[in-house]
Write a protein that holds these residues in place. Structure first.
Motif, PDB file in Angstrom:
ATOM      1  N   GLU A   1       0.836  -1.214   0.000  1.00 15.37           N
ATOM      2  CA  GLU A   1       0.000   0.000   0.000  1.00 15.37           C
ATOM      3  C   GLU A   1       0.863   1.254   0.000  1.00 15.37           C
TER       4      GLU A   1
ATOM      5  N   GLU B   1       2.118   1.716  -3.488  1.00 14.48           N
ATOM      6  CA  GLU B   1       1.056   2.212  -4.378  1.00 14.48           C
ATOM      7  C   GLU B   1       0.842   3.706  -4.178  1.00 14.48           C
ATOM      8  N   ARG B   2       0.884   4.161  -2.915  1.00  6.65           N
ATOM      9  CA  ARG B   2       0.701   5.601  -2.655  1.00  6.65           C
ATOM     10  C   ARG B   2       1.851   6.404  -3.262  1.00  6.65           C
TER      11      ARG B   2
END
Length: 159
Positions: free
Chosen positions: A15, A18-19
């Motif tokens: 995550e 992805e950010r």
């Protein structure tokens, strides 16, 4: 570290990646838009100047003093204002087309990010599943070896 903790840690890393990827891509898209606007102004300085003048004339024609000047100036002023308005409209259409192209690029970028996210999530699930399978297999092997060792010890001490 338990498999659940490893899985949670892996999810957090995915995550976070992805950010970072999304932020970098949005910054690149904004940079590309600024560069293309600069390139247009460099390639077409007269068109840019004409567009700015046309927009000024259109705004001026909408004000009360501008309308009075148009009435006094007669047909020539009317023709110039009409030409400026036509040019302004064409420039606005071009700007709309550029905005649509930018929107299309952002949609493509979003699709690519979504595809990558799904791929990473699928790979993470596969890695977690593989780790769980290996853990179960190792548990079975250790259990069998322990049972055999206990059986051998019982046999050795009872005989």
């Amino acid at each position: 570290m338990t498999p659940d903790a490893k899985r949670d840690e892996l999810r957090e890393k995915i995550e976070a990646g992805e950010r970072r990827h999304a932020a970098r891509d949005l910054a690149e898209a904004a940079r590309d838009a600024a560069e293309s606007a600069t390139e247009f102004v460099k390639k077409h300085p007269l068109a840019t100047l004409g567009g700015a003048i046309a927009i000024g004339l259109v705004i001026g024609a909408m004000t009360k003093p501008g309308r009075q000047l148009t009435r006094r100036g007669g047909k020539l002023a009317t023709l110039v204002a009409d030409a400026a308005i036509a040019y302004g409209v064409s420039m606005l259409e071009k700007a709309g087309e550029a905005a649509t192209q930018g929107q299309d690029k952002l949609e493509d970028l979003g699709d690519a990010l979504d595809d990558k996210r799904r791929t990473v999530r699928r790979e993470a699930a596969h890695l977690a599943s593989t780790a769980a399978d290996r853990t179960r297999s190792a548990k079975r092997r250790v259990s069998r070896k322990t049972e055999r060792a206990v059986r051998d010890l019982r046999t050795h001490f009872t005989s």
